[in-house]
Design a protein around this motif. Structure first.
Motif, short mmCIF file in Angstrom:
data_model
loop_
_atom_site.label_atom_id
_atom_site.label_comp_id
_atom_site.label_asym_id
_atom_site.label_seq_id
_atom_site.Cartn_x
_atom_site.Cartn_y
_atom_site.Cartn_z
N SER A 45 0.95 -1.23 -0.01
CA SER A 45 -0.19 0.23 -0.12
C SER A 45 0.85 1.21 -0.06
O SER A 45 0.50 2.18 -0.71
CB SER A 45 -0.79 0.10 1.26
N GLU A 46 1.79 1.15 0.82
CA GLU A 46 2.90 2.38 0.80
C GLU A 46 3.40 2.71 -0.54
O GLU A 46 3.64 3.78 -1.07
CB GLU A 46 3.89 1.98 2.11
N LEU A 47 3.81 1.28 -1.13
CA LEU A 47 4.63 1.50 -2.27
C LEU A 47 3.67 2.04 -3.49
O LEU A 47 4.14 3.11 -4.58
CB LEU A 47 5.05 0.06 -2.96
N VAL A 48 2.30 1.62 -3.33
CA VAL A 48 1.49 2.30 -4.44
C VAL A 48 1.00 3.76 -4.20
O VAL A 48 1.14 4.45 -5.27
CB VAL A 48 -0.01 1.42 -4.38
N ARG A 49 1.16 4.14 -3.11
CA ARG A 49 1.07 5.58 -2.61
C ARG A 49 2.25 6.60 -3.02
O ARG A 49 2.20 7.56 -3.50
CB ARG A 49 0.84 5.79 -1.17
N GLU A 50 3.41 5.91 -2.84
CA GLU A 50 4.64 6.32 -3.45
C GLU A 50 5.04 6.52 -4.86
O GLU A 50 5.21 7.54 -5.35
CB GLU A 50 5.88 5.85 -2.67
N ARG A 51 4.47 5.66 -5.50
CA ARG A 51 4.53 5.49 -7.02
C ARG A 51 3.41 4.88 -7.81
O ARG A 51 3.46 3.80 -8.13
CB ARG A 51 5.89 4.44 -7.51
N PRO A 52 2.56 5.57 -7.61
CA PRO A 52 1.03 5.28 -8.29
C PRO A 52 1.39 4.85 -9.83
O PRO A 52 0.79 3.98 -10.30
CB PRO A 52 0.25 6.35 -8.10
N LEU A 53 1.78 5.63 -10.49
CA LEU A 53 1.89 5.31 -12.03
C LEU A 53 3.14 3.96 -12.05
O LEU A 53 2.33 3.12 -12.91
CB LEU A 53 2.87 6.49 -12.64
N ALA A 54 3.91 3.82 -11.55
CA ALA A 54 4.67 2.52 -11.52
C ALA A 54 3.99 1.08 -11.20
O ALA A 54 3.85 0.21 -11.79
CB ALA A 54 6.12 2.62 -10.78
N SER A 55 3.16 1.42 -10.13
CA SER A 55 2.41 0.46 -9.62
C SER A 55 1.17 0.03 -10.69
O SER A 55 0.88 -1.30 -10.88
CB SER A 55 1.63 0.72 -8.32
N PHE A 56 0.82 1.10 -11.28
CA PHE A 56 -0.56 0.68 -12.23
C PHE A 56 0.30 0.17 -13.35
O PHE A 56 -0.50 -0.93 -13.94
CB PHE A 56 -0.98 2.09 -12.90
N GLY A 57 1.51 0.57 -13.83
CA GLY A 57 2.18 -0.33 -15.20
C GLY A 57 2.51 -1.60 -14.51
O GLY A 57 2.18 -2.58 -15.41
N VAL A 58 2.75 -2.07 -13.48
CA VAL A 58 3.16 -3.31 -13.12
C VAL A 58 1.83 -4.07 -13.20
O VAL A 58 1.97 -5.50 -13.64
CB VAL A 58 4.01 -3.40 -11.79
N PHE A 98 -0.88 -3.55 -14.65
CA PHE A 98 -1.33 -3.70 -15.97
C PHE A 98 -0.63 -4.73 -16.85
O PHE A 98 -1.04 -5.79 -17.36
CB PHE A 98 -1.12 -2.43 -16.89
N ALA A 99 0.80 -4.96 -16.66
CA ALA A 99 1.67 -5.74 -17.26
C ALA A 99 1.20 -7.23 -16.86
O ALA A 99 1.20 -8.22 -17.34
CB ALA A 99 3.10 -5.37 -17.15
N ALA A 100 1.25 -7.30 -15.48
CA ALA A 100 0.73 -8.55 -14.91
C ALA A 100 -0.59 -9.09 -15.44
O ALA A 100 -0.69 -10.49 -15.62
CB ALA A 100 0.95 -8.60 -13.15
N GLY A 101 -1.39 -8.49 -15.32
CA GLY A 101 -2.67 -8.81 -15.96
C GLY A 101 -2.83 -9.11 -17.43
O GLY A 101 -3.29 -10.21 -17.84
N TRP A 102 -1.93 -8.33 -18.08
CA TRP A 102 -1.74 -8.91 -19.46
C TRP A 102 -1.41 -10.08 -19.60
O TRP A 102 -1.65 -10.94 -20.39
CB TRP A 102 -0.89 -7.67 -20.46
N ILE A 103 -0.07 -10.44 -18.76
CA ILE A 103 0.63 -11.71 -18.95
C ILE A 103 -0.09 -12.88 -18.73
O ILE A 103 -0.42 -13.87 -19.29
CB ILE A 103 2.05 -11.56 -18.13
N ILE A 104 -0.98 -12.72 -17.55
CA ILE A 104 -2.00 -13.47 -17.03
C ILE A 104 -3.04 -13.80 -18.07
O ILE A 104 -3.35 -15.03 -18.38
CB ILE A 104 -2.61 -13.23 -15.85
N ALA A 105 -3.62 -12.93 -18.75
CA ALA A 105 -4.67 -12.99 -19.91
C ALA A 105 -4.05 -13.70 -21.00
O ALA A 105 -4.52 -14.69 -21.46
CB ALA A 105 -5.00 -11.74 -20.36
N LYS A 106 -2.60 -13.49 -21.52
CA LYS A 106 -2.21 -14.07 -22.53
C LYS A 106 -1.78 -15.67 -22.25
O LYS A 106 -2.27 -16.57 -23.05
CB LYS A 106 -0.80 -13.72 -22.82
N LEU A 107 -1.40 -16.04 -21.07
CA LEU A 107 -1.17 -17.45 -20.68
C LEU A 107 -2.56 -17.94 -20.50
O LEU A 107 -2.66 -19.05 -20.76
CB LEU A 107 -0.63 -17.40 -19.24
N GLY A 108 -3.79 -17.45 -20.24
CA GLY A 108 -4.85 -18.03 -20.12
C GLY A 108 -5.70 -18.23 -21.19
O GLY A 108 -6.50 -19.29 -21.64
N ARG A 109 -5.35 -17.46 -22.54
CA ARG A 109 -5.93 -17.86 -23.78
C ARG A 109 -4.87 -18.76 -24.51
O ARG A 109 -5.66 -19.41 -25.30
CB ARG A 109 -5.89 -16.58 -24.47
#
Length: 118
Positions: free
Chosen positions: A90-103, A105-116
């Motif tokens: 939670s502290e990391l997300v508050r300190e670096r919200p943009l980097a947290s969103f990017g990570v 998003f990338a994790a979701g994209w990888i999981i979606a690709k693996l699932g398909r």
């Protein structure tokens, strides 16, 4: 009546019969005593087995209680570590919200690709 040559034989046979009868009586008494002693030993053995089983059960219950206590302590420790992890994330997300969103998003994209792909 005059003694005959078979009188000593008859006397000895009579004595033999008396001794055999006494031996049978003594054997019967010995068997009764042995059975009584064996019964007493069985009763003592049964009591000892019961006592040993009761002691074993008490030791098992104590071990179970100790294991339960240790497990509860470990669960509490894991829960605390989990809270610390969530708090640090939670502290990391508050300190670096943009980097947290990017990570994320990338994790979701990888999981979606693996699932398909399967």
């Amino acid at each position: 009546m005059s003694p005959t040559s078979t009188d000593p034989v008859m006397t000895n046979l009579g004595e033999c019969g008396t001794q055999l009868k006494q031996a049978a009586l003594d054997a019967g008494a010995a068997m009764r005593n042995a059975a009584s002693a064996a019964g007493e030993e069985l009763r003592l053995g049964k009591a000892a087995v019961k006592a040993d089983l009761a002691d074993g059960a008490l030791a098992g219950i104590a071990a179970g209680e100790q294991a339960s206590q240790i497990a509860a302590e470990q669960v509490d420790e894991l829960m605390e570590k989990g809270r610390e992890f969530v708090q640090s994330a939670s502290e990391l997300v508050r300190e670096r919200p943009l980097a947290s969103f990017g990570v994320a998003f990338a994790a979701g994209w990888i999981i979606a690709k693996l699932g398909r792909s399967k």
